[in-house]
Scaffold this motif. Structure first.
Motif, PDB file in Angstrom:
ATOM      1  N   GLU A  59       0.840  -1.195   0.000  1.00 18.11           N
ATOM      2  CA  GLU A  59       0.000   0.000   0.000  1.00 18.11           C
ATOM      3  C   GLU A  59       0.882   1.254   0.000  1.00 18.11           C
ATOM      4  O   GLU A  59       0.554   2.246  -0.670  1.00 18.11           O
ATOM      5  CB  GLU A  59      -0.946   0.008   1.197  1.00 18.11           C
ATOM      6  CG  GLU A  59      -1.978   1.116   1.126  1.00 18.11           C
ATOM      7  CD  GLU A  59      -3.117   0.948   2.113  1.00 18.11           C
ATOM      8  OE1 GLU A  59      -3.776   1.958   2.424  1.00 18.11           O
ATOM      9  OE2 GLU A  59      -3.361  -0.189   2.565  1.00 18.11           O
ATOM     10  N   LYS A  60       1.995   1.199   0.702  1.00 15.08           N
ATOM     11  CA  LYS A  60       2.917   2.333   0.688  1.00 15.08           C
ATOM     12  C   LYS A  60       3.498   2.543  -0.706  1.00 15.08           C
ATOM     13  O   LYS A  60       3.713   3.692  -1.128  1.00 15.08           O
ATOM     14  CB  LYS A  60       4.039   2.118   1.702  1.00 15.08           C
ATOM     15  CG  LYS A  60       4.996   3.293   1.778  1.00 15.08           C
ATOM     16  CD  LYS A  60       6.064   3.086   2.836  1.00 15.08           C
ATOM     17  CE  LYS A  60       7.040   4.260   2.851  1.00 15.08           C
ATOM     18  NZ  LYS A  60       8.114   4.070   3.863  1.00 15.08           N
ATOM     19  N   VAL A  61       3.774   1.450  -1.426  1.00  7.91           N
ATOM     20  CA  VAL A  61       4.241   1.577  -2.815  1.00  7.91           C
ATOM     21  C   VAL A  61       3.229   2.382  -3.630  1.00  7.91           C
ATOM     22  O   VAL A  61       3.588   3.286  -4.398  1.00  7.91           O
ATOM     23  CB  VAL A  61       4.476   0.195  -3.449  1.00  7.91           C
ATOM     24  CG1 VAL A  61       4.696   0.319  -4.964  1.00  7.91           C
ATOM     25  CG2 VAL A  61       5.672  -0.492  -2.805  1.00  7.91           C
ATOM     26  N   GLY A  62       1.939   2.068  -3.456  1.00 13.07           N
ATOM     27  CA  GLY A  62       0.899   2.814  -4.157  1.00 13.07           C
ATOM     28  C   GLY A  62       0.872   4.277  -3.742  1.00 13.07           C
ATOM     29  O   GLY A  62       0.701   5.175  -4.584  1.00 13.07           O
ATOM     30  N   ILE A  63       1.031   4.523  -2.460  1.00 17.30           N
ATOM     31  CA  ILE A  63       1.093   5.906  -1.971  1.00 17.30           C
ATOM     32  C   ILE A  63       2.253   6.644  -2.631  1.00 17.30           C
ATOM     33  O   ILE A  63       2.125   7.802  -3.065  1.00 17.30           O
ATOM     34  CB  ILE A  63       1.229   5.931  -0.438  1.00 17.30           C
ATOM     35  CG1 ILE A  63      -0.070   5.436   0.213  1.00 17.30           C
ATOM     36  CG2 ILE A  63       1.582   7.330   0.062  1.00 17.30           C
ATOM     37  CD1 ILE A  63       0.041   5.190   1.711  1.00 17.30           C
ATOM     38  N   GLN A  64       3.399   5.975  -2.728  1.00 12.75           N
ATOM     39  CA  GLN A  64       4.559   6.586  -3.373  1.00 12.75           C
ATOM     40  C   GLN A  64       4.288   6.878  -4.851  1.00 12.75           C
ATOM     41  O   GLN A  64       4.700   7.917  -5.378  1.00 12.75           O
ATOM     42  CB  GLN A  64       5.777   5.672  -3.231  1.00 12.75           C
ATOM     43  CG  GLN A  64       6.297   5.574  -1.800  1.00 12.75           C
ATOM     44  CD  GLN A  64       7.408   4.555  -1.655  1.00 12.75           C
ATOM     45  OE1 GLN A  64       7.361   3.473  -2.241  1.00 12.75           O
ATOM     46  NE2 GLN A  64       8.412   4.893  -0.864  1.00 12.75           N
ATOM     47  N   GLN A  65       3.581   5.972  -5.530  1.00 18.31           N
ATOM     48  CA  GLN A  65       3.261   6.197  -6.937  1.00 18.31           C
ATOM     49  C   GLN A  65       2.340   7.399  -7.106  1.00 18.31           C
ATOM     50  O   GLN A  65       2.565   8.260  -7.969  1.00 18.31           O
ATOM     51  CB  GLN A  65       2.622   4.937  -7.538  1.00 18.31           C
ATOM     52  CG  GLN A  65       3.611   3.798  -7.689  1.00 18.31           C
ATOM     53  CD  GLN A  65       2.960   2.479  -8.058  1.00 18.31           C
ATOM     54  OE1 GLN A  65       1.774   2.265  -7.819  1.00 18.31           O
ATOM     55  NE2 GLN A  65       3.741   1.576  -8.629  1.00 18.31           N
ATOM     56  N   GLY A  66       1.299   7.470  -6.278  1.00 14.22           N
ATOM     57  CA  GLY A  66       0.391   8.609  -6.353  1.00 14.22           C
ATOM     58  C   GLY A  66       1.094   9.909  -6.020  1.00 14.22           C
ATOM     59  O   GLY A  66       0.890  10.938  -6.688  1.00 14.22           O
ATOM     60  N   THR A  67       1.948   9.866  -5.010  1.00 14.49           N
ATOM     61  CA  THR A  67       2.690  11.067  -4.604  1.00 14.49           C
ATOM     62  C   THR A  67       3.626  11.531  -5.711  1.00 14.49           C
ATOM     63  O   THR A  67       3.736  12.735  -5.992  1.00 14.49           O
ATOM     64  CB  THR A  67       3.481  10.791  -3.320  1.00 14.49           C
ATOM     65  OG1 THR A  67       2.572  10.416  -2.279  1.00 14.49           O
ATOM     66  CG2 THR A  67       4.278  12.016  -2.888  1.00 14.49           C
ATOM     67  N   SER A  68       4.312  10.588  -6.361  1.00 12.96           N
ATOM     68  CA  SER A  68       5.250  10.983  -7.414  1.00 12.96           C
ATOM     69  C   SER A  68       4.522  11.549  -8.630  1.00 12.96           C
ATOM     70  O   SER A  68       5.047  12.444  -9.311  1.00 12.96           O
ATOM     71  CB  SER A  68       6.148   9.811  -7.819  1.00 12.96           C
ATOM     72  OG  SER A  68       5.410   8.766  -8.422  1.00 12.96           O
ATOM     73  N   LEU A  69       3.298  11.079  -8.896  1.00 18.53           N
ATOM     74  CA  LEU A  69       2.508  11.674  -9.975  1.00 18.53           C
ATOM     75  C   LEU A  69       2.190  13.133  -9.654  1.00 18.53           C
ATOM     76  O   LEU A  69       2.345  14.027 -10.502  1.00 18.53           O
ATOM     77  CB  LEU A  69       1.224  10.884 -10.199  1.00 18.53           C
ATOM     78  CG  LEU A  69       0.284  11.414 -11.290  1.00 18.53           C
ATOM     79  CD1 LEU A  69       0.964  11.412 -12.654  1.00 18.53           C
ATOM     80  CD2 LEU A  69      -1.010  10.591 -11.333  1.00 18.53           C
ATOM     81  N   LEU A  70       1.777  13.387  -8.418  1.00 19.75           N
ATOM     82  CA  LEU A  70       1.468  14.760  -8.006  1.00 19.75           C
ATOM     83  C   LEU A  70       2.712  15.645  -8.023  1.00 19.75           C
ATOM     84  O   LEU A  70       2.647  16.822  -8.405  1.00 19.75           O
ATOM     85  CB  LEU A  70       0.851  14.760  -6.612  1.00 19.75           C
ATOM     86  CG  LEU A  70      -0.508  14.071  -6.468  1.00 19.75           C
ATOM     87  CD1 LEU A  70      -0.958  14.086  -5.011  1.00 19.75           C
ATOM     88  CD2 LEU A  70      -1.566  14.725  -7.351  1.00 19.75           C
ATOM     89  N   THR A  71       3.837  15.087  -7.643  1.00 16.11           N
ATOM     90  CA  THR A  71       5.083  15.846  -7.666  1.00 16.11           C
ATOM     91  C   THR A  71       5.490  16.170  -9.097  1.00 16.11           C
ATOM     92  O   THR A  71       5.890  17.300  -9.409  1.00 16.11           O
ATOM     93  CB  THR A  71       6.204  15.073  -6.958  1.00 16.11           C
ATOM     94  OG1 THR A  71       5.795  14.763  -5.623  1.00 16.11           O
ATOM     95  CG2 THR A  71       7.489  15.876  -6.906  1.00 16.11           C
ATOM     96  N   GLY A  72       5.377  15.176  -9.971  1.00 20.66           N
ATOM     97  CA  GLY A  72       5.733  15.389 -11.367  1.00 20.66           C
ATOM     98  C   GLY A  72       4.865  16.433 -12.045  1.00 20.66           C
ATOM     99  O   GLY A  72       5.324  17.177 -12.924  1.00 20.66           O
ATOM    100  N   LEU A  73       3.611  16.507 -11.630  1.00 15.05           N
ATOM    101  CA  LEU A  73       2.693  17.513 -12.177  1.00 15.05           C
ATOM    102  C   LEU A  73       2.890  18.882 -11.546  1.00 15.05           C
ATOM    103  O   LEU A  73       2.318  19.873 -12.026  1.00 15.05           O
ATOM    104  CB  LEU A  73       1.244  17.055 -11.971  1.00 15.05           C
ATOM    105  CG  LEU A  73       0.784  15.831 -12.775  1.00 15.05           C
ATOM    106  CD1 LEU A  73      -0.567  15.356 -12.283  1.00 15.05           C
ATOM    107  CD2 LEU A  73       0.736  16.153 -14.269  1.00 15.05           C
ATOM    108  N   GLY A  74       3.676  18.945 -10.471  1.00 14.00           N
ATOM    109  CA  GLY A  74       3.920  20.211  -9.796  1.00 14.00           C
ATOM    110  C   GLY A  74       2.890  20.575  -8.753  1.00 14.00           C
ATOM    111  O   GLY A  74       2.907  21.685  -8.204  1.00 14.00           O
ATOM    112  N   ILE A  75       1.987  19.644  -8.440  1.00 11.96           N
ATOM    113  CA  ILE A  75       0.962  19.902  -7.419  1.00 11.96           C
ATOM    114  C   ILE A  75       1.579  19.845  -6.027  1.00 11.96           C
ATOM    115  O   ILE A  75       1.186  20.587  -5.123  1.00 11.96           O
ATOM    116  CB  ILE A  75      -0.189  18.884  -7.559  1.00 11.96           C
ATOM    117  CG1 ILE A  75      -0.866  19.060  -8.913  1.00 11.96           C
ATOM    118  CG2 ILE A  75      -1.200  19.030  -6.426  1.00 11.96           C
ATOM    119  CD1 ILE A  75      -1.829  17.944  -9.268  1.00 11.96           C
TER     120      ILE A  75
END
Length: 376
Positions: free
Chosen positions: A150-166
């Motif tokens: 589940e933490k892996v998924g959290i990291q994936q979602g977080t990195s998407l938001l970071t990549g988008l600049g959110i």
């Protein structure tokens, strides 16, 4: 191949006679023998290692790591790959048991399809370690070694938001409101981990979908809509092409949640063909082709799971159970396989971008600089 159950039945009378003549001498729990023996009595035993496929380089690395660790501990190893074919994996495990394996390490293709084989293992006293993918529906799963999925998924979602600049690098909101057009992909529905990854990612992303910062033009947000059977690159590419053709006339695609590097490359193949310039795409496993894409600025991120740690833990668990010791676990609550909560050991994972790939993947000795630069 000799049918193992028929073979056991044929031996029953002989076993009964042997026990009568030598009641004080002990006996076998089954074809594999009783693995809860005194320390040292299983030295040099055969260990079966069942891996799902060679189509992903991570599973090749996993198999090699587990085999090397077990052999360093003095065990013989039967390492098999099933090419993503459930009947092949079932047959391979049955063969391992026929050949006298004292323990099994299994990365399942379908986590619900091994009940019969594991029942045989349980009858024989053969311990079973589920490797990275939980095996469901069987009481005969003794331990589970994995990452915090589940933490892996959290990291994936977080990195998407970071990549988008959110979010910024520290995980704090930047004030950017978008809207950003994104699409969502999940793993294979027959892999228990896929649901953990998606749950973790959506826990991060859903609030931004709800407030309009993220928009999913396809409307496909339910797990069954976004799942990718057997994690296949071609399947992901075909779905991405369909989405782009159906929902992106006059729209930009800003980012894609991808749970695995092979899926990421399929997505990027589709966006490249459509003339879309490098949307923010996540991933998992730090595979060499995706490492190159990250260094080249094409794929934004991946999740690095050092499978050397996973292999070491699985092998150590086997060594413990074959020598009368209780393996170390650090999660005895989370992983319920619908029959029991399986004692588990969870390792940590790391978000990888261009900024830290060399430090985490190369400097740690996982891959060489040449390998990640060439992508092979």
């Amino acid at each position: 191949m000799i049918n193992r159950r028929r073979m056991l039945a044929g031996l029953a009378a002989t076993a009964a006679l042997t026990l009568t003549v030598s009641a004080c001498g002990g006996g076998r729990a089954g074809a594999g023998g009783d693995t809860s023996a005194a320390p040292g009595s299983n030295a040099g035993a055969l260990i079966g290692v069942a891996m799902p496929t060679k189509t992903s380089e991570r599973w090749i690395d996993d198999g090699n790591n587990v085999k090397a660790k077990l052999e360093a501990l003095g065990y013989k190893v039967d390492l098999q790959y099933a090419n993503d074919k459930v009947p092949d994996q079932q047959q391979q495990i049955e063969s391992m048991l026929n050949n006298g394996a004292k323990a099994l390490i299994v990365a399942s293709i379908d986590g619900t399809a091994l009940t019969t084989q594991l029942a045989d293992a349980g009858t024989d006293g053969v311990k079973v370690i589920a490797y990275d993918r939980l095996i469901n529906g069987s009481p005969n799963v003794d331990y589970y070694v994995t990452f915090d999925n589940e933490k892996v998924g959290i990291q994936q979602g977080t990195s998407l938001l970071t990549g988008l600049g959110i979010l910024d690098a520290a995980g704090k909101e930047t004030g950017k409101k978008g809207p950003f057009n994104v699409e969502l992909f999940a793993g294979s529905p027959d892999d228990n981990n896929a649901t953990f990854f998606y749950k973790g990612a959506m826990g991060v992303l859903q609030p931004y979908i709800d407030n309009g910062t993220l928009v999913v033009p396809s409307g496909q947000t339910e797990f069954q809509q976004v799942a990718t059977q057997q994690w296949k690159l071609d399947t992901a590419q075909a779905r991405m092409e369909t989405i782009l053709n159906g929902f992106y006339s006059g729209k930009d695609l800003d980012g894609v949640l991808s749970p695995y590097d092979g899926i990421s490359r399929g997505i990027l193949n589709a966006t490249k063909s459509a003339g879309i310039d490098n949307p923010v795409v996540t991933g998992q496993d730090a595979e060499k082709p995706s490492d190159k894409l990250i260094l080249d600025g094409v794929q934004y991120s991946t999740i690095f799971k050092d499978t050397r740690l996973l292999g070491n833990t699985a092998a150590t668990m086997v060594d413990d159970v074959l020598n009368g010791r209780t393996p170390e676990t650090n999660d005895n609550e989370t992983y319920n396989n619908k029959v029991k909560v399986v004692p588990s050991y969870l390792h940590e994972s790391v978000i990888i971008t261009k900024d830290n790939l060399t430090k985490e993947v190369v400097d740690s000795g996982y891959y060489t600089q040449e390998e990640v630069e060439k992508g092979e």
